[in-house]
Design a protein around this motif. Structure first.
Motif, mmCIF file in Angstrom:
data_model
loop_
_atom_site.group_PDB
_atom_site.id
_atom_site.type_symbol
_atom_site.label_atom_id
_atom_site.label_comp_id
_atom_site.label_asym_id
_atom_site.label_seq_id
_atom_site.Cartn_x
_atom_site.Cartn_y
_atom_site.Cartn_z
ATOM 1 N N HIS A 76 -15.006 73.781 -72.005
ATOM 2 C CA HIS A 76 -15.888 73.121 -73.011
ATOM 3 C C HIS A 76 -17.439 72.781 -72.722
ATOM 4 C CE1 HIS A 76 -12.875 71.966 -75.493
ATOM 5 N NE2 HIS A 76 -11.921 72.092 -75.389
ATOM 6 N N TYR A 77 -17.539 73.023 -71.050
ATOM 7 C CA TYR A 77 -18.241 72.719 -70.406
ATOM 8 C C TYR A 77 -19.703 73.862 -70.883
ATOM 9 C CZ TYR A 77 -22.176 71.136 -66.982
ATOM 10 O OH TYR A 77 -23.488 71.176 -66.437
ATOM 11 N N SER A 78 -19.380 75.398 -71.352
ATOM 12 C CA SER A 78 -20.020 75.805 -71.090
ATOM 13 C C SER A 78 -20.762 75.919 -72.415
ATOM 14 C CB SER A 78 -18.966 77.202 -71.251
ATOM 15 O OG SER A 78 -18.961 77.534 -69.830
ATOM 16 N N LEU A 79 -20.009 75.613 -73.356
ATOM 17 C CA LEU A 79 -20.076 75.358 -75.024
ATOM 18 C C LEU A 79 -20.834 74.089 -75.079
ATOM 19 C CD1 LEU A 79 -16.171 76.258 -77.061
ATOM 20 C CD2 LEU A 79 -19.277 77.764 -76.924
ATOM 21 N N ALA A 161 -24.680 67.379 -76.224
ATOM 22 C CA ALA A 161 -23.824 67.963 -75.185
ATOM 23 C C ALA A 161 -24.906 67.741 -73.834
ATOM 24 C CB ALA A 161 -24.448 68.807 -75.844
ATOM 25 N N GLN A 162 -26.001 66.941 -74.166
ATOM 26 C CA GLN A 162 -27.022 67.337 -73.387
ATOM 27 C C GLN A 162 -26.774 65.569 -72.195
ATOM 28 O OE1 GLN A 162 -30.084 68.785 -72.125
ATOM 29 N NE2 GLN A 162 -29.475 68.031 -70.498
ATOM 30 N N LYS A 163 -26.132 65.145 -72.779
ATOM 31 C CA LYS A 163 -25.968 63.274 -72.514
ATOM 32 C C LYS A 163 -24.884 63.415 -71.892
ATOM 33 C CE LYS A 163 -27.399 59.805 -75.222
ATOM 34 N NZ LYS A 163 -26.613 58.285 -75.181
ATOM 35 N N LEU A 164 -23.463 64.864 -72.819
ATOM 36 C CA LEU A 164 -22.571 65.116 -71.639
ATOM 37 C C LEU A 164 -22.749 66.343 -70.131
ATOM 38 C CD1 LEU A 164 -19.882 65.961 -74.680
ATOM 39 C CD2 LEU A 164 -20.019 64.143 -72.957
ATOM 40 N N LEU A 165 -23.629 66.835 -69.970
ATOM 41 C CA LEU A 165 -23.716 67.834 -69.595
ATOM 42 C C LEU A 165 -24.779 67.589 -68.140
ATOM 43 C CD1 LEU A 165 -25.405 70.762 -71.377
ATOM 44 C CD2 LEU A 165 -23.457 71.039 -70.358
ATOM 45 N N SER A 166 -25.380 66.350 -68.432
ATOM 46 C CA SER A 166 -26.369 65.009 -67.396
ATOM 47 C C SER A 166 -25.624 64.519 -66.675
ATOM 48 C CB SER A 166 -27.670 64.577 -68.244
ATOM 49 O OG SER A 166 -28.498 65.065 -69.141
ATOM 50 N N ALA A 167 -24.554 64.001 -67.110
ATOM 51 C CA ALA A 167 -23.871 63.018 -66.435
ATOM 52 C C ALA A 167 -22.430 64.458 -65.684
ATOM 53 C CB ALA A 167 -22.924 62.102 -67.054
ATOM 54 N N SER A 168 -22.797 65.096 -66.195
ATOM 55 C CA SER A 168 -21.295 66.093 -64.935
ATOM 56 C C SER A 168 -22.018 67.503 -64.934
ATOM 57 C CB SER A 168 -20.305 66.580 -67.158
ATOM 58 O OG SER A 168 -19.333 66.737 -66.253
ATOM 59 N N GLN A 169 -22.383 67.039 -63.712
ATOM 60 C CA GLN A 169 -23.374 68.022 -62.473
ATOM 61 C C GLN A 169 -21.942 68.746 -61.952
ATOM 62 O OE1 GLN A 169 -26.246 69.633 -63.199
ATOM 63 N NE2 GLN A 169 -26.136 67.479 -64.983
ATOM 64 N N ARG A 170 -20.883 67.609 -61.416
ATOM 65 C CA ARG A 170 -19.737 67.669 -60.646
ATOM 66 C C ARG A 170 -18.653 67.236 -61.480
ATOM 67 N NH1 ARG A 170 -19.612 68.197 -54.752
ATOM 68 N NH2 ARG A 170 -18.449 69.339 -55.020
ATOM 69 N N ALA A 182 -17.343 56.455 -71.488
ATOM 70 C CA ALA A 182 -18.731 56.691 -72.400
ATOM 71 C C ALA A 182 -19.228 56.107 -71.538
ATOM 72 C CB ALA A 182 -18.551 55.915 -74.133
ATOM 73 N N PHE A 183 -18.695 54.931 -70.965
ATOM 74 C CA PHE A 183 -19.660 54.648 -69.558
ATOM 75 C C PHE A 183 -20.217 55.041 -68.751
ATOM 76 C CE2 PHE A 183 -15.552 53.706 -67.676
ATOM 77 C CZ PHE A 183 -15.801 54.505 -66.540
ATOM 78 N N THR A 184 -19.571 56.606 -68.502
ATOM 79 C CA THR A 184 -20.388 57.344 -67.792
ATOM 80 C C THR A 184 -21.617 58.205 -68.087
ATOM 81 O OG1 THR A 184 -18.341 57.265 -66.512
ATOM 82 C CG2 THR A 184 -20.125 59.341 -66.303
ATOM 83 N N HIS A 185 -21.134 58.308 -69.705
ATOM 84 C CA HIS A 185 -22.170 59.509 -69.768
ATOM 85 C C HIS A 185 -23.157 59.192 -71.332
ATOM 86 C CE1 HIS A 185 -19.507 60.081 -72.471
ATOM 87 N NE2 HIS A 185 -18.249 60.510 -71.597
ATOM 88 N N GLY A 186 -23.108 57.938 -71.390
ATOM 89 C CA GLY A 186 -23.475 57.394 -72.695
ATOM 90 C C GLY A 186 -23.544 57.627 -74.257
#
Length: 249
Positions: A76-79, A161-170, A182-186
């Motif tokens: 999912h992250y790759s997509l 998608a950019q919001k999810l990526l930015s808050a999910s480096q690890r 949603a409180f994590t990635h907005g």
């Protein structure tokens, strides 16, 4: 409007599942392409090095993830990355979905609405509160207070998608659990009705699976504290969003 591209996450070796989902798309007259799922056992994949095992063991779960869970998240992250790189909204499916009648019409509707909402769940809502955002004669879009419980089908816009990526480096959670925070990635989640797909029991999942394993007792206190923290943050976030929706509605 041209419908947004549809990608189906599927392991290369799952030929029976690929034939099953391909037949459904052919029946509904909807174009799609396969996205080769990332195998969580492939330790050479650089994306898998992002996994935070320390946080997983001491805060989010207390036990090791399965290769399937890791591969599911990475796929999912790759997509999401592809969505941003293409600067194009996408529809993402897992290969155990059952397309619904008028899937083509639902896809067209999602294509019209996704840029405004960012994320549209295109399968059933399992639990939680929903608040209607807009409604037409043959559709409804609702805000979701709880988007845990599977990512079998959804549409996503590049900005979301950019919001999810930015808050999910690890990461250290199953991918659907991360989406629900949603409180994590907005990125708020919305549900599109009618559903594009329904769940099916035709196959056992090959992308993600869980093993029965007990959490060691010495990791339970930190896990329970972190779980309480997430629940509180989620409650406060949802309270704020509902107040905002009420004010604007």
């Amino acid at each position: 409007m041209t419908p947004v591209p549809v990608f189906v996450i599927s392991l290369k070796r799952s030929q029976d599942r690929r034939e099953y989902i391909s037949a459904q798309f052919a029946r509904e007259g909807v174009s799609f392409e396969f996205f080769d799922a990332i195998d969580g056992s492939d330790k050479h994949n650089p994306l898998l090095k992002r996994y935070n095992y320390a946080k997983r063991l001491w805060l989010t779960s207390g036990k090791m993830p399965t290769n399937g869970e890791i591969g599911c998240y990475a796929s999912h992250y790759s997509l999401w990355q592809k969505c941003v790189e293409m600067n194009q909204a996408l529809v993402v499916l897992e290969d155990d979905a059952q397309l619904q009648p008028n899937a083509a019409g639902t896809l067209e509707l999602a294509s019209q609405k996704i840029d405004n909402y960012g994320f549209l769940r295109m399968e059933s809502v399992l639990r939680g509160e929903t608040v209607t955002m807009e409604q037409g004669d043959d559709y409804r879009i609702s805000w979701m207070s709880d988007n845990f419980g599977g990512l079998r089908a959804y549409a996503i816009a590049p900005w979301a998608a950019q919001k999810l990526l930015s808050a999910s480096q690890r990461w250290s959670l199953p991918v659907d659990n991360y989406l629900g925070d949603a409180f994590t990635h907005g990125m708020e989640s919305y549900h599109l009705h009618p559903n594009f797909v329904e769940n099916t029991d035709a196959f056992e999942t090959t992308i993600q699976f869980y093993e029965r394993e007990k959490t060691p007792f010495y990791r339970k206190p930190s896990r329970e504290l972190y779980s309480a923290y997430r629940k509180l943050k989620r409650y406060l976030h949802n309270k704020k969003i509902k107040k905002s929706l009420k004010a604007s509605g």
